[in-house]
Scaffold this motif. Structure first.
Motif, mmCIF file in Angstrom:
data_model
loop_
_atom_site.group_PDB
_atom_site.id
_atom_site.type_symbol
_atom_site.label_atom_id
_atom_site.label_comp_id
_atom_site.label_asym_id
_atom_site.label_seq_id
_atom_site.Cartn_x
_atom_site.Cartn_y
_atom_site.Cartn_z
ATOM 1 N N SER A 82 -0.627 -0.601 -3.775
ATOM 2 C CA SER A 82 -1.228 0.611 -4.350
ATOM 3 C C SER A 82 -0.509 1.863 -3.873
ATOM 4 N N ASP A 83 -0.492 2.896 -4.745
ATOM 5 C CA ASP A 83 0.139 4.173 -4.386
ATOM 6 C C ASP A 83 -0.844 5.020 -3.581
ATOM 7 N N PRO A 84 -0.445 6.227 -3.136
ATOM 8 C CA PRO A 84 -1.325 7.052 -2.294
ATOM 9 C C PRO A 84 -2.674 7.390 -2.928
ATOM 10 N N SER A 85 -2.753 7.366 -4.260
ATOM 11 C CA SER A 85 -4.036 7.668 -4.921
ATOM 12 C C SER A 85 -4.908 6.442 -5.099
ATOM 13 N N GLY A 86 -4.396 5.265 -4.690
ATOM 14 C CA GLY A 86 -5.160 4.028 -4.836
ATOM 15 C C GLY A 86 -4.875 3.276 -6.123
ATOM 16 N N ARG A 87 -3.982 3.829 -6.952
ATOM 17 C CA ARG A 87 -3.650 3.160 -8.215
ATOM 18 C C ARG A 87 -2.771 1.949 -7.933
#
Length: 368
Positions: A318-323
């Motif tokens: 996941s990326d920093p935004s949680g995606r």
């Protein structure tokens, strides 16, 4: 129709009956030298080549002067131990004049059934191919018992083709393809040039093993074809007894081609994407951008590790935004990943106390 001229990664299965003279039990040296010429030709084109070779028990049986017919397990394993060293040396000596290095890789069914061992085997084979080496793969008959055997090298060759992402697999056989019936018994039997789908009707046409040295028959070859084509690999069955059989196949020799379903990489990505994740790995913006460019995930870009996973288990990334960015097979346990997150690759050994792989999740083991 499939053709070897387009092969980028080729697996060739060779049975005992082709390599070993059934009367004397000795190696067919002229045949193997001619095969080495074929291998050199494909290597010169930039094609990776993997050989799945039987023959160790047959060679060892003759060296130990064991009787013909079925052997007790202990004698089979002893024959394999003696024969395997002869087999490996023969490949090494016949490939060396072409400037090609050979490597011996012995496997058991457990190596493909256990995900961690499967990934280790895949990484080893990938490294060897990347270094220009021709791996010579065989079942480890010295330790394998009935419970942990592939049982025949047709199945093993298909599994190897899946493991390395081969686009072509050739089963060199004592027959020139797949027939509607056994051509030795039915003069009206017809050979298929191309099989686009393995239907129940096709399966009903398969027979059993006929050679005194080989274990596989058409049933096992169909099983191999199902495995290989399902992973995007075209498979050919052709007569292997001629000198330079791959050149003969490319030149139009009689054979049966089984059509692949898609391509190897796409098939592998679908397999990974369908897994149930055992954990999650969070990454920073730099790592997210690298993944978008098709790069592997390195520990340096990892910011967070969640879940209780082992080596080879599927995890989400996941990326920093949680995606969610990808699903991948991780090369470290959760505990190890926690320790090395944020570390450069050259710091891994110092942190863990033992050498590790540079990538936490390799791009080949990742579906985005």
């Amino acid at each position: 129709m499939a053709s070897l001229t387009s092969a980028k990664r080729l697996v060739v299965k060779i049975g005992s009956a082709l390599l070993v003279d059934c009367t004397t039990g000795t190696l067919r040296e002229d045949w193997l030298r001619a095969l080495a010429q074929d291998i050199a030709m494909y290597k010169a084109r930039g094609c990776d080549v993997v050989i799945v070779s039987s023959g160790s028990i047959a060679l060892g049986r003759a060296a130990l002067k064991l009787p013909k017919g079925a052997l007790p397990l202990e004698q089979s394993q002893a024959a394999a131990a003696v024969g395997q060293i002869r087999l490996a040396r023969a490949y090494e000596e016949d490939l060396a004049p072409h400037g090609i290095m050979a490597a011996q890789v012995l496997v058991t069914l457990e190596d493909s059934a256990d995900r961690r061992r499967y990934l280790n085997s895949r990484a080893t084979l990938e490294t060897l191919l990347g270094l220009g080496v021709v791996p010579i793969v065989n079942e480890n008959d010295t330790i394998a018992t009935d419970e942990i055997r592939f049982g025949d090298n047709d199945r093993l060759a298909a599994q190897v083709a899946v493991t390395v992402g081969a686009d072509h697999l050739v089963l060199l056989s004592d027959v020139d393809g797949f027939y509607t019936a056994n051509p030795a018994e039915d003069p009206a039997a017809r050979r298929f040039d191309l099989i686009e789908e393995i239907t129940p009707e096709i399966e009903a046409m398969a027979g059993d093993a006929g050679s005194g040295l080989s274990k596989g028959g058409m049933k096992t070859k169909l099983m191999a074809a199902k495995t290989a084509t399902g992973a995007g690999c075209a498979l050919a069955i052709t007569q292997g007894g001629v000198l330079r059989p791959l050149t003969a196949l490319e030149g139009g020799a009689a054979c049966t081609w089984f059509c692949p379903k898609g391509d190897p990489q796409a098939a592998r990505k679908r397999w990974i994407a369908a897994m149930k994740p055992r954990g999650r790995i969070g990454v920073d913006a730099g790592a997210a951008a690298a993944l978008a460019r098709g790069k592997s995930l390195l520990p340096a870009g990892v910011t967070d590790v969640a879940g209780d996973f082992g080596r080879g288990d599927p995890v989400t990334i996941s990326d920093p935004s949680g995606r969610m960015l990808a699903m991948g097979l991780v090369r470290y346990t959760a505990a190890e990943a926690q320790l090395i997150r944020g570390c450069r690759s050259d710091e891994i050994e110092t942190v863990l106390g033992y050498p590790g792989r540079a990538a936490l999740v390799h791009r080949d083991d990742m579906a985005t």
